[in-house]
Design a protein around this motif. Sequence first.
Motif, short mmCIF file in Angstrom:
data_model
loop_
_atom_site.label_atom_id
_atom_site.label_comp_id
_atom_site.label_asym_id
_atom_site.label_seq_id
_atom_site.Cartn_x
_atom_site.Cartn_y
_atom_site.Cartn_z
N LEU A 1 101.72 55.04 73.06
CA LEU A 1 100.75 55.71 73.92
C LEU A 1 99.32 55.56 73.40
O LEU A 1 98.38 55.41 74.18
N THR A 2 99.16 55.63 72.11
CA THR A 2 97.82 55.53 71.52
C THR A 2 97.44 54.10 71.17
O THR A 2 96.33 53.86 70.70
N ARG A 3 98.36 53.18 71.39
CA ARG A 3 98.15 51.76 71.10
C ARG A 3 97.75 51.54 69.64
O ARG A 3 96.84 50.77 69.33
N SER A 4 98.43 52.26 68.77
CA SER A 4 98.19 52.11 67.33
C SER A 4 98.80 50.79 66.87
O SER A 4 99.73 50.26 67.48
N GLY A 5 98.33 50.32 65.77
CA GLY A 5 98.84 49.06 65.24
C GLY A 5 100.27 49.20 64.73
O GLY A 5 100.72 50.27 64.34
N ASN A 6 100.98 48.06 64.75
CA ASN A 6 102.37 48.05 64.29
C ASN A 6 102.48 48.48 62.83
O ASN A 6 103.44 49.13 62.44
#
Length: 167
Positions: free
Chosen positions: A138-143
């Motif tokens: 949802l927050t498009r955080s890094g892998n």
Amino acid sequence: MGLSASTRVKNSLSQSPEFESACEAAFSYCLSQTQHAFQGVFPYQLHAASDYIHSLLSDAHPHRLILRWLSAPPARSQVDSALRFITPDDHHDALLGPLQFKAWALHLYTDAVLSSAGKALLFRVPIGVAGIAGIGALTRSGNRFVGTAIGAYSLGVAFSILAGLSG
């Protein structure tokens, strides 16, 4: 930490006056059921003895490990497995004296607590991992961040369960 989970649980139970008292009471209960005609406990009495020990450790003499990890007495399969562990291969129908009875109870309750803790680990980790992965998506955080958070969460859950096994 140093000690394995099984050693922690076994030490906690074996050094517990509540567990000792519950084992003695259950042994006496089983003898009274046979009207003291025998000097030991029959294998068919062990399931009732396990229930009796559990009720004592849950109500009369509460034990932290039992309250936290065992909401119900061990299953009959665990009772039978503990008996097979304690008795020689060809003597599963022999009477258990007080020392064998306590060894049986210690093995049974150690195994039951560890089994319950393992189930808790298998339940908590996937739910937390799914939550972290969902928030990461949802927050498009890094892998890398999501992977680190999942690893830290899993390690934290495992550590809290291991710490909870020190009764």
